[in-house]
Design an enzyme around this catalytic site. Structure first.
Site, mmCIF file in Angstrom:
data_model
loop_
_atom_site.group_PDB
_atom_site.id
_atom_site.type_symbol
_atom_site.label_atom_id
_atom_site.label_comp_id
_atom_site.label_asym_id
_atom_site.label_seq_id
_atom_site.Cartn_x
_atom_site.Cartn_y
_atom_site.Cartn_z
ATOM 1 N N GLY A 249 0.849 -1.187 0.000
ATOM 2 C CA GLY A 249 0.000 0.000 0.000
ATOM 3 C C GLY A 249 0.881 1.232 0.000
ATOM 4 O O GLY A 249 2.061 1.147 0.359
ATOM 5 N N HIS B 238 8.333 -7.867 -3.349
ATOM 6 C CA HIS B 238 7.083 -8.297 -3.976
ATOM 7 C C HIS B 238 7.246 -9.659 -4.663
ATOM 8 O O HIS B 238 7.679 -9.713 -5.818
ATOM 9 C CB HIS B 238 6.631 -7.250 -4.999
ATOM 10 C CG HIS B 238 6.148 -5.994 -4.354
ATOM 11 N ND1 HIS B 238 4.843 -5.828 -3.949
ATOM 12 C CD2 HIS B 238 6.799 -4.867 -3.998
ATOM 13 C CE1 HIS B 238 4.709 -4.642 -3.391
ATOM 14 N NE2 HIS B 238 5.880 -4.035 -3.398
ATOM 15 N N SER C 54 -18.189 -15.034 -25.206
ATOM 16 C CA SER C 54 -18.195 -16.356 -25.840
ATOM 17 C C SER C 54 -18.102 -17.468 -24.793
ATOM 18 O O SER C 54 -18.806 -18.475 -24.871
ATOM 19 C CB SER C 54 -17.029 -16.504 -26.814
ATOM 20 O OG SER C 54 -17.126 -15.538 -27.820
ATOM 21 N N GLU D 284 5.057 -11.448 -5.901
ATOM 22 C CA GLU D 284 4.070 -11.621 -6.988
ATOM 23 C C GLU D 284 4.558 -11.087 -8.332
ATOM 24 O O GLU D 284 3.989 -11.394 -9.379
ATOM 25 C CB GLU D 284 2.745 -10.925 -6.606
ATOM 26 C CG GLU D 284 2.764 -9.393 -6.588
ATOM 27 C CD GLU D 284 3.309 -8.793 -5.288
ATOM 28 O OE1 GLU D 284 3.986 -9.513 -4.529
ATOM 29 O OE2 GLU D 284 3.069 -7.595 -5.037
ATOM 30 N N GLY E 71 -18.767 -12.035 -29.511
ATOM 31 C CA GLY E 71 -17.701 -12.813 -30.139
ATOM 32 C C GLY E 71 -16.379 -12.621 -29.418
ATOM 33 O O GLY E 71 -15.388 -13.260 -29.728
ATOM 34 N N LYS F 112 -9.014 -12.997 -16.422
ATOM 35 C CA LYS F 112 -9.038 -13.238 -17.870
ATOM 36 C C LYS F 112 -8.397 -14.583 -18.227
ATOM 37 O O LYS F 112 -8.943 -15.343 -19.031
ATOM 38 C CB LYS F 112 -8.271 -12.102 -18.570
ATOM 39 C CG LYS F 112 -8.473 -12.059 -20.054
ATOM 40 C CD LYS F 112 -9.801 -11.423 -20.343
ATOM 41 C CE LYS F 112 -10.031 -11.114 -21.779
ATOM 42 N NZ LYS F 112 -11.271 -10.343 -21.930
ATOM 43 N N CYS G 130 5.251 -6.133 1.630
ATOM 44 C CA CYS G 130 5.584 -4.703 1.583
ATOM 45 C C CYS G 130 4.876 -3.941 2.724
ATOM 46 O O CYS G 130 5.181 -4.188 3.882
ATOM 47 C CB CYS G 130 5.258 -4.138 0.216
ATOM 48 S SG CYS G 130 6.074 -2.562 -0.079
ATOM 49 N N TYR G 131 3.944 -3.062 2.418
ATOM 50 C CA TYR G 131 3.238 -2.353 3.497
ATOM 51 C C TYR G 131 2.655 -3.362 4.488
ATOM 52 O O TYR G 131 2.678 -3.153 5.699
ATOM 53 C CB TYR G 131 2.106 -1.484 2.929
ATOM 54 C CG TYR G 131 1.283 -0.785 3.996
ATOM 55 C CD1 TYR G 131 1.709 0.417 4.542
ATOM 56 C CD2 TYR G 131 0.103 -1.356 4.476
ATOM 57 C CE1 TYR G 131 0.973 1.048 5.532
ATOM 58 C CE2 TYR G 131 -0.642 -0.731 5.472
ATOM 59 C CZ TYR G 131 -0.204 0.476 6.000
ATOM 60 O OH TYR G 131 -0.928 1.097 6.985
ATOM 61 N N ASP H 92 -14.922 -13.025 -23.290
ATOM 62 C CA ASP H 92 -15.799 -13.162 -22.117
ATOM 63 C C ASP H 92 -17.211 -13.587 -22.504
ATOM 64 O O ASP H 92 -17.769 -14.516 -21.922
ATOM 65 C CB ASP H 92 -15.844 -11.847 -21.320
ATOM 66 C CG ASP H 92 -14.448 -11.369 -20.961
ATOM 67 O OD1 ASP H 92 -13.520 -12.193 -21.005
ATOM 68 O OD2 ASP H 92 -14.286 -10.176 -20.642
#
Ligand code: XMP
Length: 515
Positions: free
Chosen positions: A59, A174, A234, A176, A229, A371, A86-87, A232
């Site tokens: 943060g 981090h 589809s 990630e 099309g 996604k 981190c934070y 998402d």
């Protein structure tokens, strides 16, 4: 909320810029997680939820700052493993009696880090010394009682600390972020070795439970979906068709500005599925509306309005529907920024639709998926690669990639040129590494020579970008050899183009699309 008994990790968001990335990484380790702003987390909720583990994000604030984000101290005494990042690491130190100070030299970027191999996060095959990604101006100067330092750098005495007995872990860097070597392994170790997760979150199990849930909720009701099309909508169509079959009607408004063959490909992908698939071929209507229009915003507005009109007319034929399905995904849902109880963005692909259609409820079965998970679900449901891996495509389609007035001739030129560009990018194996790539037909004509003849034809621009979020983007470093083949093929195979240029602008200052 737990998803049907799956393992669950709670990510408490303190407004870090990587909050979504942490969640994506946890899910990559096959553990379900949710991001919740710190203001919405209270101890009662944590006790009831009893997650397998808790992660604090980074943060922008200092723990001593006025109104600095915090959590109830009791959270550390529930026996639930906590990882502070981190934070989050500074907050853990601060609440448990350690000391946080401002660095004399802020650490930012790739930093050589030394790890204690005895710490569960850094054990096994991981090296003792590796690069981590740092981004901080405060640091832990004194660790709380019962903790041990587990990592350090030249400028940061506590790059990691742990109280193994209480299952409390913290890292200043981090894990990630891709720049942190073995960061994913560290997160995986926290989830599997500290939290005891097995990793039961797969798209196979998600599909099964989602189909069951949808059936339960929808009953014998009718469902309506506007299918664009895109990935998402589809994937949603495929999921809903498996769940409720022909209770689902998909309306696919083909405005005529799809890429070459795309309308047919979308239709073909749903031909064998148990679903009412309505394709509205509305090209003539859209072309008539756009006749003589060259201003980009006017084009967008006219297309948007006409889209709703066509959709509405088609939806009316079905009569009253019970559910309107929307392809909202998790990044649209996660509240952004500082974790303030901000409004959840209500996202729909076509603005204003719910106002025009008569329905009782909205269903959004993908709202907890990222996604990449949506794509994996699409694969699981047997959708063709061309839909699952489709790049983003603007609602108004090629209409905003033809500068100036749109004519049938220009549309065909662009479709043919774009097709060649896409084919060559795929041949070069770049189709999954470039975020978005397409051709733009400029309104510029220039002089050329072909054979013995002078030509005066259009300039085609090729645009290809790499990006993580489409908010900023860099132009893709496509090898010259690939560009050379694209250019040669386009001028030879597509009539009325005698010049090809490559767009080398970043976003900002340019946008990805040209209009
Ligand atoms: P820009 O051009 O603003 O585009 O840098 C960012 C991303 O958004 C896509 N885009 C759209 N997507 N409807 C959409 O669903 C639209 O009207 C629209 N306009 C742009 C664009 O393709 C890029 O991925």
């Amino acid at each position: 909320m737990r998803q049907n008994g799956h393992e669950y990790v709670l990510i408490i968001d303190f407004g870090g810029q990587y909050n979504q990335l942490i969640a994506r990484r946890v899910r990559e380790c096959n553990v379900y997680c949710e991001v919740v702003p710190y203001k919405k987390v209270d101890i009662k909720m944590v006790k009831e939820l009893h997650p397998e583990g808790i992660i604090f994000t980074g943060g922008p604030q200092s723990v001593y700052g006025e109104g600095a984000p915090s959590v109830d101290k009791e959270i550390f005494g529930l026996g639930i493993p906590v990882l502070g990042i981190c934070y989050g690491s500074q907050l853990m130190a601060h609440i448990l009696g350690g000391k946080v100070q401002t660095c004399t030299t802020s650490e930012y970027g790739k930093t050589e880090t030394l790890y204690d191999k005895e710490c569960l996060l850094f054990g096994g095959e991981l090296p003792e010394k590796a690069i981590s990604w740092m981004s901080h101006t405060d640091f832990i100067a004194e660790i709380p009682e019962g903790f041990k330092i587990t990592a350090h750098t030249a400028n940061c005495p506590v790059a990691g600390m742990a109280n193994a007995e209480k299952k409390l872990y913290a890292v200043q860097f981090h894990p990630e972020v891709n720049h942190t070597e073995h960061g994913l392994d560290m997160l995986d170790s926290f989830l599997k070795k500290v939290c005891g997760c097995k990793g039961d979150w797969t798209m196979e199990s998600y599909a099964e439970t989602a189909i069951r849930d949808i059936r339960e909720r929808v009953g014998s009701g009718k469902v309506l979906l506007a299918l664009s099309g895109g990935v998402d909508s589809s994937v949603l169509a495929a999921l809903l068709s498996k769940a409720v079959g022909n209770q689902l009607t998909c309306i696919f408004v083909d405005h005529g500005f799809m890429r070459k063959n795309e309308g047919d490909e979308v239709e073909a992908a749903f031909a064998d599925r148990d679903v009412n698939f309505v394709r509205v071929n509305a090209k003539d209507r859209f072309m008539a509306k756009l006749n003589g229009v060259s201003d980009p915003e006017t084009k967008r507005k006219l297309i948007g309005e006409e889209f709703i009109r066509v959709f509405e007319a088609e939806a009316k034929k079905i009569g009253k529907v019970d559910f309107l399905a929307q392809g909202t995904i998790y990044p649209d849902v996660i509240e952004s920024g500082s974790g303030d109880a901000a409004v959840i963005k209500s996202h729909h692909n076509v603005g204003g639709l719910p106002d025009y259609v008569d329905f009782k409820e909205i269903i959004e079965p993908l709202r907890m998926l990222f996604k990449d998970e949506t794509r994996r679900l699409g694969q699981e449901l047997g959708l063709p690669d061309m839909l699952v891996w489709r790049q983003p495509f603007p609602g108004p389609g090629l209409a905003i990639r033809i500068m100036g007035e749109i004519t049938d001739e220009k549309l065909t030129i662009l479709q043919d040129a774009d097709w060649i560009f896409r084919e060559e990018i795929a041949k070069a194996g770049l189709d999954r590494s470039i975020g978005q790539y397409f051709a733009v037909l400029t309104n510029n004509r220039s002089v050329g020579v072909m054979g013995d003849f002078r030509t005066y034809d259009y300039t085609l621009a090729l645009r290809a970008v790499t990006t993580t979020d489409f908010m900023t983007a860099d132009f893709a470093r496509i090898p010259y050899e690939v560009l050379e083949v694209c250019s040669a093929r386009i001028v030879n195979e597509v009539k009325n183009i005698n010049r090809v240029v490559y767009d080398v602008t970043t976003k900002p200052p340019a946008t990805i699309e040209w209009e």
